[in-house]
Scaffold this active site. Structure first.
Site, PDB file in Angstrom:
ATOM      1  N   LYS A   1       0.091  -8.889  -1.869  1.00 21.94           N
ATOM      2  CA  LYS A   1      -0.739  -8.267  -2.905  1.00 21.94           C
ATOM      3  C   LYS A   1      -0.091  -6.937  -3.272  1.00 21.94           C
ATOM      4  O   LYS A   1       0.169  -6.112  -2.396  1.00 21.94           O
ATOM      5  CB  LYS A   1      -2.159  -8.069  -2.383  1.00 21.94           C
ATOM      6  CG  LYS A   1      -3.070  -7.271  -3.304  1.00 21.94           C
ATOM      7  CD  LYS A   1      -3.310  -5.878  -2.728  1.00 21.94           C
ATOM      8  CE  LYS A   1      -3.853  -4.952  -3.783  1.00 21.94           C
ATOM      9  NZ  LYS A   1      -3.815  -3.546  -3.370  1.00 21.94           N
TER      10      LYS A   1
ATOM     11  N   GLY B   1     -10.464   2.610  -1.435  1.00 24.21           N
ATOM     12  CA  GLY B   1     -10.814   1.381  -0.722  1.00 24.21           C
ATOM     13  C   GLY B   1     -11.009   0.157  -1.594  1.00 24.21           C
ATOM     14  O   GLY B   1     -11.212  -0.943  -1.067  1.00 24.21           O
ATOM     15  N   ALA B   2     -10.906   0.305  -2.917  1.00 19.34           N
ATOM     16  CA  ALA B   2     -11.146  -0.847  -3.802  1.00 19.34           C
ATOM     17  C   ALA B   2     -10.116  -1.951  -3.578  1.00 19.34           C
ATOM     18  O   ALA B   2     -10.461  -3.136  -3.513  1.00 19.34           O
ATOM     19  CB  ALA B   2     -11.131  -0.406  -5.268  1.00 19.34           C
ATOM     20  N   GLY B   3      -8.849  -1.557  -3.434  1.00 16.37           N
ATOM     21  CA  GLY B   3      -7.801  -2.550  -3.193  1.00 16.37           C
ATOM     22  C   GLY B   3      -7.976  -3.249  -1.857  1.00 16.37           C
ATOM     23  O   GLY B   3      -7.737  -4.453  -1.732  1.00 16.37           O
ATOM     24  N   ASP B   4      -8.441  -2.495  -0.855  1.00 19.95           N
ATOM     25  CA  ASP B   4      -8.670  -3.088   0.472  1.00 19.95           C
ATOM     26  C   ASP B   4      -9.858  -4.045   0.436  1.00 19.95           C
ATOM     27  O   ASP B   4      -9.850  -5.085   1.101  1.00 19.95           O
ATOM     28  CB  ASP B   4      -8.905  -1.991   1.508  1.00 19.95           C
ATOM     29  CG  ASP B   4      -7.743  -1.020   1.582  1.00 19.95           C
ATOM     30  OD1 ASP B   4      -6.588  -1.457   1.364  1.00 19.95           O
ATOM     31  OD2 ASP B   4      -7.972   0.174   1.834  1.00 19.95           O
TER      32      ASP B   4
ATOM     33  N   ASN C   1       0.842  -1.205   0.000  1.00 20.09           N
ATOM     34  CA  ASN C   1       0.000   0.000   0.000  1.00 20.09           C
ATOM     35  C   ASN C   1       0.877   1.255   0.000  1.00 20.09           C
ATOM     36  O   ASN C   1       0.806   2.090   0.905  1.00 20.09           O
ATOM     37  CB  ASN C   1      -0.928  -0.031   1.227  1.00 20.09           C
ATOM     38  CG  ASN C   1      -2.066   0.963   1.087  1.00 20.09           C
ATOM     39  OD1 ASN C   1      -2.576   1.187  -0.001  1.00 20.09           O
ATOM     40  ND2 ASN C   1      -2.460   1.571   2.191  1.00 20.09           N
TER      41      ASN C   1
END
Length: 346
Positions: free
Chosen positions: A215, A280-283, A188
């Site tokens: 990831k 927040g899409a990746g989370d 991140n």
């Protein structure tokens, strides 16, 4: 339609766990903060007429994402002894995330971040952390019992930026690993928070070879490998895949994701939606992935099941971009399965 692929029986790996412990608990470690998101899309921070307050912070987002999908999660981190800090702790509780590992600091404020997606598609961040409470978590404040119960221990790299949080992060990894946890890492990258790009790369890579699951995004591949082609499998495998790694996932936004294990590699397409806000899409993706992995540790070895889990994770990310903010937009399992009903299984 993709099947709901969370098996009921997870007793086969209870032997690694303490008596009576939660066998599918995902413990997320790091920062939780308030995101301020413009009330209109496609503007710079300076142009935004007003901002909507939204709870955020990648590890906290993942914890809530897992819980909203029906999984079991906990969050370990530090908040300010202030209105925002108690609000965030309550949001964890409301979303059925175990917040017993949250600590409060009377000397520092809860972190704030202003974030926007400009008309040119670029994300813009402005952080208020000088220092913020999350940076001040002491090793002595770690909830060791919670760490020892973790089936999966998930973390990012922002908690590595400064002491004492960096040492607490390393200690938490050590405790979780010793207790048999799978270590999950989403770097991140937020360069604006680091003293320099060199410091970011050095610290992010300092714990790279300890993770079981990583990831990363295409941009992070380019940054960590020194501007190599992020689409080149050889670059990914030669420079980022390490001997202890069970699964490396490369997210490609709306295009889906790629996956690499010791046995196989491949690509799972994205699920198309009309995006409103990508925060927040990746989370949400990570939450979708880990909620499956927590119940089925054989995902690493079964490519069909892994592809199903990744399609589910892609759909989690897709649902999230249809609303503003991170935590408020994280999907329920029903919402994800409903979306997946509209796409033909690949």
């Amino acid at each position: 339609m993709a099947q709901d692929h969370v098996p009921c029986d997870s007793s086969n790996h209870a032997s690694n766990m303490k008596e009576g412990a939660n066998d599918s608990l995902v413990v997320c470690f790091g920062e939780m903060l308030i995101d301020f998101v413009p009330t209109v899309g496609g503007v710079s921070l300076a142009e935004a007429p007003a901002f909507k307050k939204a709870p955020g912070g990648a590890p906290a987002n993942v914890a809530v994402g897992i819980s909203k999908l029906g999984g079991s999660s906990a969050f370990i981190g530090k908040l300010g002894d202030d209105e925002f800090g108690y609000m965030l702790s309550d949001i964890l509780k409301q979303n059925k995330v175990d917040n017993s590992g949250v600590r409060f600091d009377s000397t520092a404020r809860t972190a704030l971040a202003f974030v926007t997606l400009r008309a040119d598609g670029e994300r813009e961040f402005l952080f208020f952390r000088h220092p913020s409470a999350d940076m001040l978590l002491q090793e002595s404040e770690l909830d060791i019992n919670l760490l020892e119960q973790a089936r999966i221990f998930h973390y990012g790299s922002i908690s590595l930026i400064s002491e004492p949080c960096r040492s607490s992060h390393i200690a938490a990894m050590r405790i979780a690993k010793k207790s048999g946890s799978i270590l999950s890492y989403d770097p991140n990258l937020r360069l604006a928070l680091w003293p320099s790009a060199e410091a970011a790369k050095k610290e992010i890579m300092s714990i790279w070879d300890q993770a079981d699951v990583i990831k990363i995004s295409e941009d992070e591949i380019t940054f960590l490998t020194g501007c190599d082609d992020p689409n080149d499998d050889k670059v990914v495998l030669d420079k980022l895949f390490h001997p202890n790694l069970k699964l490396l996932i490369v997210t490609e936004g709306s295009e889906g994701c790629r996956y690499y294990t010791k046995e196989f590699k491949g690509r799972v397409p994205g699920v198309k939606v009309k995006p409103v806000d990508t925060t927040g899409a990746g989370d949400a993706f990570v939450g979708g992935m880990l909620s499956n992995l927590a119940f089925n540790l054989n995902l690493f070895k079964d490519e069909k099941q892994l592809r199903e889990a990744l399609l589910f994770a892609n759909a989690c990310g897709a649902v999230t971009v249809t609303e503003r903010g991170a935590i408020p937009a994280l999907p329920t399992k029903d919402a994800v399965l409903k979306l997946l009903g509209k796409v033909s299984p690949k």
